[in-house]
Motif scaffolding. Structure first.
Motif, mmCIF file in Angstrom:
data_model
loop_
_atom_site.group_PDB
_atom_site.id
_atom_site.type_symbol
_atom_site.label_atom_id
_atom_site.label_comp_id
_atom_site.label_asym_id
_atom_site.label_seq_id
_atom_site.Cartn_x
_atom_site.Cartn_y
_atom_site.Cartn_z
ATOM 1 N N GLY A 1 -10.869 29.194 56.751
ATOM 2 C CA GLY A 1 -11.583 29.497 57.824
ATOM 3 C C GLY A 1 -11.432 31.088 58.106
ATOM 4 N N ALA A 2 -10.422 31.559 57.912
ATOM 5 C CA ALA A 2 -10.319 33.063 58.249
ATOM 6 C C ALA A 2 -11.011 33.862 57.214
ATOM 7 C CB ALA A 2 -8.709 33.376 58.246
ATOM 8 N N ALA B 1 0.534 29.573 58.956
ATOM 9 C CA ALA B 1 1.744 29.628 59.545
ATOM 10 C C ALA B 1 1.837 28.767 60.695
ATOM 11 C CB ALA B 1 2.560 30.890 59.846
ATOM 12 N N TRP B 2 0.588 28.799 61.600
ATOM 13 C CA TRP B 2 0.485 27.917 62.686
ATOM 14 C C TRP B 2 0.032 26.556 62.194
ATOM 15 C CZ3 TRP B 2 -3.600 25.065 64.592
ATOM 16 C CH2 TRP B 2 -3.675 24.788 66.079
ATOM 17 N N ILE C 1 0.508 44.342 50.315
ATOM 18 C CA ILE C 1 1.689 43.963 51.012
ATOM 19 C C ILE C 1 1.232 42.675 51.718
ATOM 20 C CG2 ILE C 1 3.223 44.362 52.898
ATOM 21 C CD1 ILE C 1 2.922 47.421 52.328
ATOM 22 N N ILE C 2 0.184 42.436 52.450
ATOM 23 C CA ILE C 2 -0.335 41.598 53.392
ATOM 24 C C ILE C 2 -0.796 40.265 52.387
ATOM 25 C CG2 ILE C 2 -2.739 41.938 53.628
ATOM 26 C CD1 ILE C 2 -0.320 40.230 56.035
ATOM 27 N N GLY C 3 -1.337 40.588 51.155
ATOM 28 C CA GLY C 3 -1.467 39.526 50.129
ATOM 29 C C GLY C 3 -0.427 38.922 49.660
ATOM 30 N N PHE D 1 -4.289 38.895 57.131
ATOM 31 C CA PHE D 1 -3.324 38.916 58.116
ATOM 32 C C PHE D 1 -3.491 37.747 59.071
ATOM 33 C CE2 PHE D 1 -3.118 40.013 62.691
ATOM 34 C CZ PHE D 1 -1.706 39.947 62.878
ATOM 35 N N TYR D 2 -4.930 37.409 59.419
ATOM 36 C CA TYR D 2 -5.291 36.403 60.356
ATOM 37 C C TYR D 2 -4.970 34.995 59.416
ATOM 38 C CZ TYR D 2 -7.281 39.248 63.921
ATOM 39 O OH TYR D 2 -7.063 40.233 65.160
ATOM 40 N N ALA D 3 -5.272 34.959 58.036
ATOM 41 C CA ALA D 3 -5.117 34.051 57.303
ATOM 42 C C ALA D 3 -3.893 33.397 57.354
ATOM 43 C CB ALA D 3 -5.694 34.043 56.010
#
Length: 319
Positions: free
Chosen positions: A264-265, A43-44, A162-164, A36-38
């Motif tokens: 990083g995440a 995106a950022w 899903i998040i993967g 999720f954070y990755a």
């Protein structure tokens, strides 16, 4: 072709981590949060690290996505096939409005970052004072009639899958974009906006496109987060802490590399979970983030991924 080989390697590594996490729900939770954070950080970074458009209020779009799902389900019983596309669409529209205002007056660099932070803070206080959105107490997602239709599962591995997939789609989209004229225009704006404009690059259009794509992905992540946690409140999805985390993961992983924030995440989220379990010091993970930022700023200013990429290039050159 080299970029796509890197993408497939990343897919294999993440898939392996997913398989290893299947043995325990706690590890799967760490995997889900890491992805999720990755995804948010990638995106950022697609906007900031690869285009030079720094945002400190990107949590706004995560909050839009999360509250579209929470409000849609609690007030109207809308399933995800309605709320998720709505989350992306509203996030993109919000980015278009903010971008139009900022770029119309030529805001860039620190001024653009402060402007996005201001919009985020306004949204935070508006939501905190709105009864329909649960005010500062937040909203809990009620159980739907059909768990499959409403994406409400007891097993966490489904959410991990899903998040993967969302993470893979984000990386693939970024990899493809970097190979197109748009990607070259973005990097040109990052390196020297004035020179890029002199060569015919429409800076306003390219920055708006980058901002809107990043916002749409962030809105989708917010929608996923609402379904996964089944609770949203202003602090968790609109707080400035979330925007800072995107920045931290990108800097530590490497802002100049598309997959740097993933690294990083992938390093910091499991590490912070481990530290919270073995240490009684409050906010120990924040302390570790701060120390890591200081050390990397001095030793590896290009980030871990940037350092690794430089080492690979040097090794190939020597051959």
């Amino acid at each position: 072709m080299k970029r796509f080989s890197t993408f497939f390697i990343l897919v294999a590594v993440v898939a392996l981590c997913f398989v290893l996490a299947l043995s325990d729900a706690y590890f799967m939770d760490i995997f889900v949060l890491s992805c999720f954070y990755a995804t948010l950080a990638v995106a950022w970074n697609l906007m900031a690290g690869l285009t030079g458009l720094m945002s400190l209020g990107h949590a706004l779009f995560v909050g839009i996505g999360a509250y579209c799902v929470a409000w849609g389900l609690s007030a109207h019983n809308w399933p995800p096939y309605i709320t998720w596309p709505t989350s992306v669409a509203v996030s993109v529209v919000a980015a278009a409005i903010i971008g139009a205002l900022c770029f119309r007056y030529g805001l860039k660099g620190y001024f653009f970052a402060i402007a996005t932070l201001a919009f985020n803070e306004v949204a935070f206080f508006v939501v905190s004072a709105t009864d329909a959105l649960g005010r500062s107490d937040g909203l809990s997602l009620p159980m739907g009639k059909d768990p499959l239709l409403y994406l409400q599962f007891y097993d966490k591995w489904v959410y991990g899958l899903i998040i993967g997939c969302i993470l893979f789609a984000t990386l693939l989209a970024g990899t493809i974009l970097m190979q197109t004229r748009i990607g070259y225009f973005w990097r040109a704006l990052r390196d020297n906006e004035e020179a890029a404009e002199a060569l015919g690059v429409d800076a306003r259009k390219m920055k708006m496109l980058s901002f809107m794509i990043s916002a749409g992905i962030s809105g989708l992540c917010g929608a996923f987060y609402a379904n996964y946690v089944a609770f949203v409140d202003p602090r968790s999805v609109l707080g400035v802490d979330l925007s800072i985390q995107m920045l931290v993961f990108s800097i530590i992983g490497g802002m100049g590399v598309l997959w740097g924030p993933l690294l990083g995440a992938g390093l910091l989220i499991p590490l912070s979970a481990l530290l919270r379990n073995v240490s009684s010091i409050q906010s120990i993970d924040i302390i570790v983030y701060a120390v890591a930022l200081i050390v990397l700023s001095l030793v590896l200013p290009q980030g871990v991924a940037g350092w690794f990429t430089a080492c690979v290039r040097t090794a190939r050159t020597r051959r």
